[in-house]
Design a protein around this motif. Structure first.
Motif, PDB file in Angstrom:
ATOM      1  N   GLN A  29       0.820  -1.115  -0.008  1.00  0.00           N
ATOM      2  CA  GLN A  29       0.021  -0.116   0.041  1.00  0.00           C
ATOM      3  C   GLN A  29       0.812   1.353  -0.090  1.00  0.00           C
ATOM      4  O   GLN A  29       0.619   2.114  -0.454  1.00  0.00           O
ATOM      5  N   THR A  33       0.956   4.110  -3.019  1.00  0.00           N
ATOM      6  CA  THR A  33       0.751   5.550  -2.528  1.00  0.00           C
ATOM      7  C   THR A  33       1.955   6.370  -3.375  1.00  0.00           C
ATOM      8  O   THR A  33       1.662   7.456  -3.854  1.00  0.00           O
ATOM      9  N   ASP A  36       1.501   6.711  -6.943  1.00  0.00           N
ATOM     10  CA  ASP A  36       0.074   7.218  -7.219  1.00  0.00           C
ATOM     11  C   ASP A  36      -0.698   6.465  -7.989  1.00  0.00           C
ATOM     12  O   ASP A  36      -1.054   6.836  -8.915  1.00  0.00           O
TER      13      ASP A  36
END
Length: 79
Positions: A29, A33, A36
């Protein structure tokens, strides 16, 4: 060596991507992030089910600055 243009072809050494992510103490995760992108897309890249776009490959290069050659293989154009 850096990804500088979309003219270059590259091949990802996927078996190293997970190792580098873990070496940097990042979760899937957290990588998604940073890049993006969705977690599911990141997992697909890590498993080899999807190829990263040039933009995502460039971001991966930014995350693992000094380890570029261990993650990507640049190929001759048209290879």
């Amino acid at each position: 060596m850096q990804l500088q243009t979309q003219e270059r072809s590259y091949k990802m050494k996927r078996y190293n991507l997970k190792n580098f992510r873990q070496k940097h103490d990042l979760t899937q995760q957290e990588m998604a992030t940073k890049l993006d992108i969705s977690k599911s897309y990141y997992i697909a890249i890590e498993l080899g089910a999807a190829d990263p776009s040039f933009k995502v490959a460039t971001k991966i290069n930014e995350v693992f600055k000094d380890e570029y050659d261990d993650i990507f293989e640049l190929l001759k154009k048209g290879a």
